[in-house]
Scaffold this motif. Structure first.
Motif, short mmCIF file in Angstrom:
data_model
loop_
_atom_site.label_atom_id
_atom_site.label_comp_id
_atom_site.label_asym_id
_atom_site.label_seq_id
_atom_site.Cartn_x
_atom_site.Cartn_y
_atom_site.Cartn_z
N GLY A 86 0.83 -1.21 0.00
CA GLY A 86 0.00 0.00 0.00
C GLY A 86 0.85 1.25 0.00
O GLY A 86 0.56 2.22 -0.71
N PHE A 87 1.94 1.25 0.78
CA PHE A 87 2.85 2.39 0.82
C PHE A 87 3.51 2.62 -0.53
O PHE A 87 3.58 3.75 -1.01
N ILE A 88 3.98 1.55 -1.15
CA ILE A 88 4.65 1.67 -2.46
C ILE A 88 3.68 2.19 -3.51
O ILE A 88 4.01 3.09 -4.29
N PHE A 89 2.45 1.64 -3.52
CA PHE A 89 1.47 2.05 -4.52
C PHE A 89 1.09 3.52 -4.35
O PHE A 89 1.02 4.28 -5.32
N LYS A 90 0.84 3.94 -3.10
CA LYS A 90 0.40 5.31 -2.85
C LYS A 90 1.50 6.33 -3.10
O LYS A 90 1.23 7.44 -3.56
N THR A 91 2.75 5.99 -2.81
CA THR A 91 3.84 6.93 -3.04
C THR A 91 4.27 6.96 -4.50
O THR A 91 4.86 7.94 -4.96
N LYS A 92 3.97 5.87 -5.22
CA LYS A 92 4.31 5.84 -6.64
C LYS A 92 3.39 6.76 -7.43
O LYS A 92 3.80 7.39 -8.40
N ARG A 93 2.12 6.82 -7.00
CA ARG A 93 1.15 7.68 -7.66
C ARG A 93 0.44 8.55 -6.63
O ARG A 93 -0.69 8.26 -6.22
N PRO A 94 1.12 9.61 -6.16
CA PRO A 94 0.49 10.48 -5.15
C PRO A 94 -0.82 11.07 -5.65
O PRO A 94 -0.99 11.34 -6.84
N LYS A 95 -1.75 11.28 -4.72
CA LYS A 95 -3.07 11.78 -5.08
C LYS A 95 -3.02 13.18 -5.64
O LYS A 95 -2.23 14.02 -5.20
N VAL A 96 -3.88 13.43 -6.63
CA VAL A 96 -4.12 14.78 -7.14
C VAL A 96 -5.62 15.01 -7.03
O VAL A 96 -6.41 14.28 -7.61
N VAL A 97 -5.99 16.02 -6.25
CA VAL A 97 -7.41 16.29 -6.00
C VAL A 97 -7.76 17.69 -6.47
O VAL A 97 -7.16 18.67 -6.02
N HIS A 98 -8.73 17.78 -7.39
CA HIS A 98 -9.26 19.06 -7.84
C HIS A 98 -10.42 19.43 -6.91
O HIS A 98 -11.30 18.61 -6.64
N LYS A 99 -10.41 20.65 -6.41
CA LYS A 99 -11.39 21.05 -5.40
C LYS A 99 -12.16 22.31 -5.81
O LYS A 99 -11.60 23.25 -6.36
#
Length: 203
Positions: A183-196
């Protein structure tokens, strides 16, 4: 007024913006066209869930997610479920243009922020592992432990895990740690981008 329809099973069948209200719903297939016609002629319908514009706090569109998150009221959340990326972008852009007293922001998570939860999970798992392994080793060496109290504490859980033996403790926590690590590897490989779309409170 704007109405979006979908036949995709996991989508909301109808999403609409009408009379300063966001509507969504999943009526029966044979009722969809009837409801759309009612909205088109300005007729109110009880078949859809509505979120008045005046209650909106924030609308979030996270890249890669199959929904738009709508925060409203004191602490309520509703999801507009759309799998089609272009349609999701269209809905978000429409709401961004139509909702007054709002500002647009893009939140790009750093690798640390993106991986913070699985990192904390790994640390927690490691602490529990060391504790359970120690107790398991003590039990195998003939020591006995007794839970005092309600038996609903974390100590009870750790002791129950320790009772399965050192080998099983190592195997169990090894699997849990690997899941958290992935989970750590996956989340850090593709950090979230949130349009607000952040709706400013009216004074």
């Amino acid at each position: 007024m704007k109405i979006w329809q979908s036949n995709v099973k996991s989508d909301d069948k109808i999403i609409a913006f009408y009379n300063k209200t966001i509507y969504k719903g999943n009526p029966k297939p044979d009722e969809v066209e009837k409801i759309v016609r009612e909205l088109t002629i300005g007729k109110q319908t009880s078949s859809l869930f509505g979120i008045p514009q005046k209650l909106l706090n924030e609308i979030n569109f996270e890249v890669g997610k199959n929904h738009i998150e709508v925060l409203f009221g004191l602490d309520s959340i509703e999801y507009l479920k759309i799998n089609d990326v272009d349609k999701k972008q269209e809905i978000f852009d429409f709401l961004r243009a139509e909702i007054p007293n709002s500002r647009y922001e893009v939140e790009k998570y750093s690798k640390f922020k993106a991986g913070k939860k699985p990192l904390f999970a790994m640390a927690f798992i490691l602490i529990l592992f060391c504790w359970a392994l120690y107790l398991a080793n003590e039990i195998e060496n003939g020591n006995q432990y007794e839970i005092v109290g309600s038996g609903r504490s974390i100590t009870t859980i750790v002791l129950a895990l320790a009772s399965i033996g050192t080998v099983n403790v190592i195997l169990l926590f090894g699997v849990l740690f690997c899941i958290a690590l992935l989970g750590f590897i996956f989340k850090t490989k593709r950090p979230k981008v949130v349009h607000k779309i952040i709706v400013e409170p009216r004074l």
